[in-house]
Every structure is written in structure tokens, then in C-alpha cells.
Design a protein around this motif. Structure first.
Motif, PDB file in Angstrom:
ATOM      1  N   ILE A  84      41.478  86.677  78.443  1.00  0.00           N
ATOM      2  CA  ILE A  84      42.400  87.749  78.832  1.00  0.00           C
ATOM      3  C   ILE A  84      42.892  87.487  80.247  1.00  0.00           C
ATOM      4  O   ILE A  84      42.091  87.289  81.162  1.00  0.00           O
ATOM      5  CB  ILE A  84      41.702  89.118  78.753  1.00  0.00           C
ATOM      6  CG1 ILE A  84      41.299  89.409  77.316  1.00  0.00           C
ATOM      7  CG2 ILE A  84      42.591  90.219  79.324  1.00  0.00           C
ATOM      8  CD1 ILE A  84      40.409  90.634  77.153  1.00  0.00           C
ATOM      9  N   ASP A  85      44.197  87.493  80.431  1.00  0.00           N
ATOM     10  CA  ASP A  85      44.781  87.337  81.753  1.00  0.00           C
ATOM     11  C   ASP A  85      44.787  88.714  82.428  1.00  0.00           C
ATOM     12  O   ASP A  85      45.436  89.643  81.931  1.00  0.00           O
ATOM     13  CB  ASP A  85      46.203  86.790  81.643  1.00  0.00           C
ATOM     14  CG  ASP A  85      46.834  86.595  82.998  1.00  0.00           C
ATOM     15  OD1 ASP A  85      47.364  87.592  83.542  1.00  0.00           O
ATOM     16  OD2 ASP A  85      46.797  85.460  83.499  1.00  0.00           O
ATOM     17  N   PRO A  86      44.064  88.883  83.534  1.00  0.00           N
ATOM     18  CA  PRO A  86      43.983  90.200  84.184  1.00  0.00           C
ATOM     19  C   PRO A  86      45.336  90.786  84.572  1.00  0.00           C
ATOM     20  O   PRO A  86      45.550  91.987  84.433  1.00  0.00           O
ATOM     21  CB  PRO A  86      43.120  89.939  85.427  1.00  0.00           C
ATOM     22  CG  PRO A  86      42.335  88.721  85.098  1.00  0.00           C
ATOM     23  CD  PRO A  86      43.215  87.890  84.213  1.00  0.00           C
ATOM     24  N   GLU A  87      46.253  89.959  85.054  1.00  0.00           N
ATOM     25  CA  GLU A  87      47.563  90.474  85.455  1.00  0.00           C
ATOM     26  C   GLU A  87      48.350  90.982  84.248  1.00  0.00           C
ATOM     27  O   GLU A  87      49.021  92.011  84.322  1.00  0.00           O
ATOM     28  CB  GLU A  87      48.356  89.412  86.217  1.00  0.00           C
ATOM     29  CG  GLU A  87      47.744  89.045  87.559  1.00  0.00           C
ATOM     30  CD  GLU A  87      47.506  90.235  88.488  1.00  0.00           C
ATOM     31  OE1 GLU A  87      48.407  91.100  88.607  1.00  0.00           O
ATOM     32  OE2 GLU A  87      46.414  90.311  89.079  1.00  0.00           O
ATOM     33  N   LEU A  88      48.265  90.273  83.137  1.00  0.00           N
ATOM     34  CA  LEU A  88      48.923  90.749  81.911  1.00  0.00           C
ATOM     35  C   LEU A  88      48.275  92.045  81.428  1.00  0.00           C
ATOM     36  O   LEU A  88      48.958  92.954  80.959  1.00  0.00           O
ATOM     37  CB  LEU A  88      48.860  89.681  80.816  1.00  0.00           C
ATOM     38  CG  LEU A  88      49.686  88.421  81.042  1.00  0.00           C
ATOM     39  CD1 LEU A  88      49.398  87.381  79.963  1.00  0.00           C
ATOM     40  CD2 LEU A  88      51.168  88.742  81.101  1.00  0.00           C
ATOM     41  N   ALA A  89      46.952  92.116  81.553  1.00  0.00           N
ATOM     42  CA  ALA A  89      46.243  93.322  81.130  1.00  0.00           C
ATOM     43  C   ALA A  89      46.667  94.523  81.966  1.00  0.00           C
ATOM     44  O   ALA A  89      46.876  95.620  81.444  1.00  0.00           O
ATOM     45  CB  ALA A  89      44.733  93.103  81.228  1.00  0.00           C
ATOM     46  N   LEU A  90      46.825  94.324  83.273  1.00  0.00           N
ATOM     47  CA  LEU A  90      47.227  95.421  84.154  1.00  0.00           C
ATOM     48  C   LEU A  90      48.670  95.844  83.937  1.00  0.00           C
ATOM     49  O   LEU A  90      49.062  96.947  84.306  1.00  0.00           O
ATOM     50  CB  LEU A  90      47.001  95.031  85.612  1.00  0.00           C
ATOM     51  CG  LEU A  90      45.536  94.865  86.006  1.00  0.00           C
ATOM     52  CD1 LEU A  90      45.422  94.308  87.410  1.00  0.00           C
ATOM     53  CD2 LEU A  90      44.778  96.173  85.880  1.00  0.00           C
ATOM     54  N   ALA A  91      49.456  94.983  83.309  1.00  0.00           N
ATOM     55  CA  ALA A  91      50.853  95.316  83.018  1.00  0.00           C
ATOM     56  C   ALA A  91      51.002  96.100  81.715  1.00  0.00           C
ATOM     57  O   ALA A  91      52.089  96.608  81.423  1.00  0.00           O
ATOM     58  CB  ALA A  91      51.679  94.033  82.942  1.00  0.00           C
ATOM     59  N   LEU A  92      49.942  96.230  80.940  1.00  0.00           N
ATOM     60  CA  LEU A  92      50.040  96.924  79.646  1.00  0.00           C
ATOM     61  C   LEU A  92      50.331  98.418  79.733  1.00  0.00           C
ATOM     62  O   LEU A  92      51.160  98.914  78.972  1.00  0.00           O
ATOM     63  CB  LEU A  92      48.755  96.722  78.829  1.00  0.00           C
ATOM     64  CG  LEU A  92      48.640  95.453  78.014  1.00  0.00           C
ATOM     65  CD1 LEU A  92      47.350  95.482  77.203  1.00  0.00           C
ATOM     66  CD2 LEU A  92      49.828  95.243  77.115  1.00  0.00           C
TER      67      LEU A  92
END
Length: 104
Positions: A84-92
Motif C-alpha cells: 500500500i502506498d501511504p500517499e495514495l491511501a491518504l488521498a482516498l
């Protein structure tokens, strides 16, 4: 020599903590109120190199998640270890019309 022993002890403790979290995830427990189904539904949206827009089932799972808790994993090794890419996760959250926690 005493200082090196302390550092090794801290590293072992952190490593064991990460292993326990991974074991919980693989045993069907939840992460920040997101169960296996929600994590699975959202994984294509938080995985590089070609993330997709979050599905309705991902957004539904995310709406019941503890977003502040998820935010606490931003700099953790746990998310990358799960692919899981943390930055992508925070953009959800915004993509799911949810408000991200402050200071996240």
C-alpha cells in the motif's frame, strides 16, 4: 556497548510489533475499523504503478474506518510492507467525499 544493546532492543520491539500487526491483518482482523473486505476493495486504489479510482465498496468501507487511526500509519513500514502506498491511501478520503482528519 550498553547503547548498542538498547538500540537492538528497540529495533526488535518495533519489528515484533509490525509482525503482530501483519499477523492480525492476515488473520481477518481489522485495521482501524476496516476489515479484510474493505482493505481488499481499496487495495487497487492504493497500489502503484496504476492505481484506480476507489470503488463504491471501498468508499463504503472507508466511511466506517477510523481515519485518524489510518493517518497514524502514514510514516509506518506497515503499509508499504502490504503493498500500500501511504500517499495514495491518504488521498482516498476526498475521492470518497469524506473529510480527511486535520493534520494528516
Amino acid at each position: 556497548m550498553h547503547m548498542i544493546g538498547n538500540k537492538v532492543g528497540v529495533l526488535v520491539t518495533v519489528f515484533l510489533g509490525i509482525l503482530l500487526l501483519i499477523a492480525e491483518l492476515t488473520n481477518g482482523l481489522s485495521l482501524c475499523n476496516m476489515g479484510d473486505d474493505g482493505l481488499t476493495a481499496c487495495k487497487p486504489s492504493v497500489t502503484k504503478p496504476n492505481p484506480v479510482e476507489p470503488s463504491a465498496s471501498c468508499c463504503e468501507a472507508l466511511s466506517g474506518a477510523d481515519l485518524q487511526c489510518l493517518c497514524s500509519y502514514r510514516n509506518s513500514l506497515l503499509l508499504p510492507s502490504l503493498g500500500i502506498d501511504p500517499e495514495l491511501a491518504l488521498a482516498l478520503p476526498p475521492k470518497c467525499n469524506l473529510t480527511s482528519p486535520a493534520n494528516c
